[in-house]
Design a protein around this motif. Structure first.
Motif, PDB file in Angstrom:
ATOM      1  N   ARG A   9       7.932  -3.596  -2.769  1.00 41.87           N
ATOM      2  CA  ARG A   9       7.972  -4.494  -1.597  1.00 41.87           C
ATOM      3  C   ARG A   9       6.638  -4.578  -0.863  1.00 41.87           C
ATOM      4  NH1 ARG A   9      12.162  -2.881   2.265  1.00 41.87           N
ATOM      5  NH2 ARG A   9      11.589  -0.782   1.670  1.00 41.87           N
ATOM      6  N   LEU A  10       5.644  -3.895  -1.378  1.00 44.21           N
ATOM      7  CA  LEU A  10       4.365  -3.855  -0.667  1.00 44.21           C
ATOM      8  C   LEU A  10       3.233  -4.233  -1.610  1.00 44.21           C
ATOM      9  CD1 LEU A  10       2.904  -3.135   1.951  1.00 44.21           C
ATOM     10  CD2 LEU A  10       2.916  -0.740   1.241  1.00 44.21           C
ATOM     11  N   LEU A  45      -2.559  -3.478  12.507  1.00 44.78           N
ATOM     12  CA  LEU A  45      -1.227  -3.031  12.096  1.00 44.78           C
ATOM     13  C   LEU A  45      -1.209  -1.503  12.063  1.00 44.78           C
ATOM     14  CD1 LEU A  45       1.509  -3.502  10.481  1.00 44.78           C
ATOM     15  CD2 LEU A  45       0.076  -3.577   8.441  1.00 44.78           C
ATOM     16  N   ASP A  46      -0.179  -0.914  12.634  1.00 47.94           N
ATOM     17  CA  ASP A  46       0.002   0.542  12.541  1.00 47.94           C
ATOM     18  C   ASP A  46       0.638   0.821  11.174  1.00 47.94           C
ATOM     19  OD1 ASP A  46       0.958   3.121  12.620  1.00 47.94           O
ATOM     20  OD2 ASP A  46       1.686   3.002  14.683  1.00 47.94           O
ATOM     21  N   GLU A  47      -0.161   1.355  10.254  1.00 48.94           N
ATOM     22  CA  GLU A  47       0.310   1.510   8.869  1.00 48.94           C
ATOM     23  C   GLU A  47       1.493   2.467   8.779  1.00 48.94           C
ATOM     24  OE1 GLU A  47      -3.244   2.591   6.695  1.00 48.94           O
ATOM     25  OE2 GLU A  47      -4.022   0.547   6.764  1.00 48.94           O
ATOM     26  N   ALA A  48       1.451   3.527   9.582  1.00 49.14           N
ATOM     27  CA  ALA A  48       2.562   4.497   9.539  1.00 49.14           C
ATOM     28  C   ALA A  48       3.859   3.818   9.990  1.00 49.14           C
ATOM     29  CB  ALA A  48       2.246   5.696  10.422  1.00 49.14           C
ATOM     30  N   ALA A  49       3.732   2.961  11.007  1.00 46.87           N
ATOM     31  CA  ALA A  49       4.925   2.259  11.500  1.00 46.87           C
ATOM     32  C   ALA A  49       5.436   1.272  10.449  1.00 46.87           C
ATOM     33  CB  ALA A  49       4.591   1.528  12.806  1.00 46.87           C
ATOM     34  N   LEU A  50       4.517   0.644   9.713  1.00 52.62           N
ATOM     35  CA  LEU A  50       4.948  -0.286   8.655  1.00 52.62           C
ATOM     36  C   LEU A  50       5.727   0.466   7.575  1.00 52.62           C
ATOM     37  CD1 LEU A  50       4.904  -3.106   7.262  1.00 52.62           C
ATOM     38  CD2 LEU A  50       2.861  -2.316   6.049  1.00 52.62           C
ATOM     39  N   ILE A  51       5.190   1.610   7.184  1.00 50.83           N
ATOM     40  CA  ILE A  51       5.855   2.387   6.127  1.00 50.83           C
ATOM     41  C   ILE A  51       7.268   2.759   6.568  1.00 50.83           C
ATOM     42  CG2 ILE A  51       5.793   4.633   4.948  1.00 50.83           C
ATOM     43  CD1 ILE A  51       2.676   4.281   4.936  1.00 50.83           C
ATOM     44  N   GLU A  52       7.359   3.204   7.810  1.00 51.19           N
ATOM     45  CA  GLU A  52       8.672   3.594   8.336  1.00 51.19           C
ATOM     46  C   GLU A  52       9.617   2.381   8.371  1.00 51.19           C
ATOM     47  OE1 GLU A  52       8.187   5.968  11.941  1.00 51.19           O
ATOM     48  OE2 GLU A  52      10.046   5.030  12.664  1.00 51.19           O
ATOM     49  N   THR A  99      -8.472   2.293   6.825  1.00 51.72           N
ATOM     50  CA  THR A  99      -9.631   2.863   6.135  1.00 51.72           C
ATOM     51  C   THR A  99      -9.831   2.094   4.838  1.00 51.72           C
ATOM     52  OG1 THR A  99      -9.073   5.027   7.020  1.00 51.72           O
ATOM     53  CG2 THR A  99     -10.604   4.993   5.167  1.00 51.72           C
ATOM     54  N   GLU A 100     -11.063   1.618   4.651  1.00 54.78           N
ATOM     55  CA  GLU A 100     -11.382   0.872   3.426  1.00 54.78           C
ATOM     56  C   GLU A 100     -12.577   1.520   2.750  1.00 54.78           C
ATOM     57  OE1 GLU A 100     -11.885  -3.281   4.364  1.00 54.78           O
ATOM     58  OE2 GLU A 100      -9.901  -3.413   5.268  1.00 54.78           O
ATOM     59  N   PRO A 101     -12.559   1.605   1.394  1.00 54.22           N
ATOM     60  CA  PRO A 101     -11.444   1.284   0.507  1.00 54.22           C
ATOM     61  C   PRO A 101     -10.225   2.164   0.806  1.00 54.22           C
ATOM     62  CG  PRO A 101     -13.478   1.664  -0.744  1.00 54.22           C
ATOM     63  CD  PRO A 101     -13.757   2.067   0.664  1.00 54.22           C
ATOM     64  N   LEU A 102      -9.059   1.670   0.410  1.00 51.59           N
ATOM     65  CA  LEU A 102      -7.820   2.408   0.672  1.00 51.59           C
ATOM     66  C   LEU A 102      -7.890   3.779  -0.009  1.00 51.59           C
ATOM     67  CD1 LEU A 102      -4.995   2.100   1.971  1.00 51.59           C
ATOM     68  CD2 LEU A 102      -4.168   1.465  -0.303  1.00 51.59           C
ATOM     69  N   PRO A 103      -7.763   4.873   0.761  1.00 51.19           N
ATOM     70  CA  PRO A 103      -7.877   6.209   0.167  1.00 51.19           C
ATOM     71  C   PRO A 103      -6.855   6.438  -0.952  1.00 51.19           C
ATOM     72  CG  PRO A 103      -7.896   6.317   2.566  1.00 51.19           C
ATOM     73  CD  PRO A 103      -7.556   4.909   2.203  1.00 51.19           C
ATOM     74  N   GLY A 104      -7.255   7.248  -1.908  1.00 52.33           N
ATOM     75  CA  GLY A 104      -6.392   7.549  -3.056  1.00 52.33           C
ATOM     76  C   GLY A 104      -5.068   8.147  -2.628  1.00 52.33           C
ATOM     77  N   ASP A 105      -5.083   8.884  -1.514  1.00 51.43           N
ATOM     78  CA  ASP A 105      -3.846   9.543  -1.095  1.00 51.43           C
ATOM     79  C   ASP A 105      -3.157   8.799   0.059  1.00 51.43           C
ATOM     80  OD1 ASP A 105      -5.637   9.994   0.905  1.00 51.43           O
ATOM     81  OD2 ASP A 105      -5.314  12.171   1.033  1.00 51.43           O
ATOM     82  N   SER A 106      -3.500   7.518   0.253  1.00 49.20           N
ATOM     83  CA  SER A 106      -2.856   6.770   1.335  1.00 49.20           C
ATOM     84  C   SER A 106      -1.345   6.692   1.110  1.00 49.20           C
ATOM     85  CB  SER A 106      -3.417   5.340   1.399  1.00 49.20           C
ATOM     86  OG  SER A 106      -2.574   4.550   2.212  1.00 49.20           O
ATOM     87  N   PRO A 107      -0.559   6.944   2.153  1.00 48.40           N
ATOM     88  CA  PRO A 107       0.910   6.820   2.000  1.00 48.40           C
ATOM     89  C   PRO A 107       1.351   5.400   1.667  1.00 48.40           C
ATOM     90  CG  PRO A 107       0.300   7.616   4.225  1.00 48.40           C
ATOM     91  CD  PRO A 107      -0.981   7.443   3.467  1.00 48.40           C
ATOM     92  N   LEU A 108       0.456   4.415   1.848  1.00 52.71           N
ATOM     93  CA  LEU A 108       0.814   3.041   1.464  1.00 52.71           C
ATOM     94  C   LEU A 108       0.999   2.929  -0.053  1.00 52.71           C
ATOM     95  CD1 LEU A 108      -1.670   0.990   3.691  1.00 52.71           C
ATOM     96  CD2 LEU A 108       0.813   1.035   3.925  1.00 52.71           C
ATOM     97  N   ARG A 109       0.465   3.912  -0.790  1.00 46.41           N
ATOM     98  CA  ARG A 109       0.583   3.871  -2.252  1.00 46.41           C
ATOM     99  C   ARG A 109       1.900   4.476  -2.764  1.00 46.41           C
ATOM    100  NH1 ARG A 109      -4.488   2.989  -4.618  1.00 46.41           N
ATOM    101  NH2 ARG A 109      -6.274   3.327  -3.242  1.00 46.41           N
ATOM    102  N   ALA A 110       2.752   4.904  -1.865  1.00 47.37           N
ATOM    103  CA  ALA A 110       3.980   5.609  -2.291  1.00 47.37           C
ATOM    104  C   ALA A 110       4.783   4.754  -3.274  1.00 47.37           C
ATOM    105  CB  ALA A 110       4.827   5.956  -1.067  1.00 47.37           C
TER     106      ALA A 110
END
Ligand code: GLV
Length: 371
Positions: free
Chosen positions: A313-314, A272-279, A296-307
């Motif tokens: 919804r995530l 999955l393209d994470e940036a595309a999912l966020i968008e 990247t695992e573990p999920l980095p502290g500054d991952s945009p997925l944590r927004a």
């Protein structure tokens, strides 16, 4: 015989090795050993290497075994962290643990689906944050019922099929999307659906149909990914790259999903393209997603997925789908990853199956030994 394990994959299974007279060293940390340490261990002269999906087993590392390294035993079904082509060139069999984590992973994917549909996290949060003001028929939010909905299963290997079979119990319709079409399995699933209806277990007759990725993504209420990670240039990608799964879900394919649909990923992060999912989430192209695996695992502290704006919804889990006591730790090779990993290693090092590698189960690079 000397074996180095990059993690304590399961005390009972590792004890079986010690009892059989193996000289075993286990990396003590909860984190993966640094690559340099792994290289030094391999170069020091070991017969077997036990790895997990966090270790980078590249051509350099395999070559450092100087011909003494006779097996890499991976404590996982996925082997995308291992250069299989290099292992095959060097004549090193790579064993893995297919089969024993099928049910655990499939059921976790189903629970992720449930967590999304019925907003379990938001519900618990409401109670914990003392925001549950009144019982009300529709407030503060509702979920979506799963029964009778359509789920697209992308990837029809062991785990994809097991996941689909669990969805039959919820009387969901299925769109089966796979590299090999599996017509007999599809017919068997339809028979089970028909029987559930005939016996009065389900009000509507559920349907399973083969579908292309586009058809599946365009029609599903839920999409669950069950493909191995195949990067461009990987020998498994096929001559024309048709079997590449890296960024299978990307800006274009995510746009095929319905705005009310949910995505579940228990396969590998880079599928999955994470940036595309966020968008796509921000543009409301899909309703939500649940991820157990990441680029990247573990999920980095500054991952945009944590927004913060995505949190409702995530759902994010910690590569936990196979994480049951039985599946991860059982020393029984028919039940646990640890047991199957150790048995795979011993098959090679002890020359079981009359030493014929091509006949040994759980070999990830079997074709290299079939000549
Ligand atoms: C888990 O992700 C595995 O590949 O076993």
């Amino acid at each position: 015989m000397k074996v180095f394990a990059t993690a304590d994959i399961g005390p009972a299974a590792l004890d079986l090795l010690r009892q059989a007279g193996y000289e075993l060293e286990v990396y003590p940390g909860p984190e993966a050993p640094p690559y340099e340490l792994l290289l030094a261990q391999t170069a020091s002269g070991i017969d077997g290497l036990i790895t997990t999906l966090r270790d980078c087993v590249d051509a350099g590392l395999l070559a450092a075994g100087h011909g003494r390294l006779r097996v890499v035993a991976q404590d996982a079904v996925g082997v995308d962290n291992i250069d299989l082509a290099a292992a095959s060139r060097l004549g090193i069999p790579v064993t893995h643990t297919p089969g024993v984590l099928t049910q655990a992973t499939a059921e976790f994917a189903l629970f992720m689906l449930g967590a999304l549909a019925r907003r379990l996290w938001a519900s618990e949060n409401l109670v914990r944050e003392r925001q549950w003001g009144a019982w009300h028929p529709a407030l503060p939010f509702l979920g979506s019922e799963v029964t009778g909905k359509t789920v697209a299963v992308v990837g029809l290997g062991r785990i994809g099929r097991a996941f689909a079979q669990k969805c039959v119990g919820l009387d969901m319709n299925l769109l089966a999307c796979g590299r090999s079409p599996q017509p007999e399995w599809i017919a068997a699933v339809q028979r089970e659906m028909d029987l559930r209806h005939e016996l009065g277990f389900s009000r509507h007759r559920a349907r399973i149909q083969a579908a292309s990725l586009r058809e599946a993504l365009g029609a599903a209420d839920f999409v669950s990914l069950h493909v191995p990670l195949i990067r461009p240039g990987d020998p498994a990608a096929g001559a024309d790259g048709a079997d590449v799964t890296y960024h299978l879900l990307n800006r274009q394919t995510l746009a095929w999903m319905r705005p009310t649909a949910y995505l579940i990923n228990t396969a590998r992060g880079p599928v999955l393209d994470e940036a595309a999912l966020i968008e796509a989430l921000r543009q409301n192209q899909l309703a939500g997603a649940a991820l157990d695996v990441y680029a990247t695992e573990p999920l980095p502290g500054d991952s945009p997925l944590r927004a913060e704006d995505l949190a409702g919804r995530l759902r994010l889990y910690h590569h936990f789908a196979s994480g049951t006591v039985e599946t991860r730790l059982s020393p029984d090779p028919e039940q646990g990853m640890a047991g199957r990993c150790v048995a795979g290693l011993r098959n090679v090092l002890e020359g079981r199956y009359a030493g014929r590698l091509a006949q040994m189960p759980w070999l990830a690079n079997r074709s290299a030994f079939q000549k």
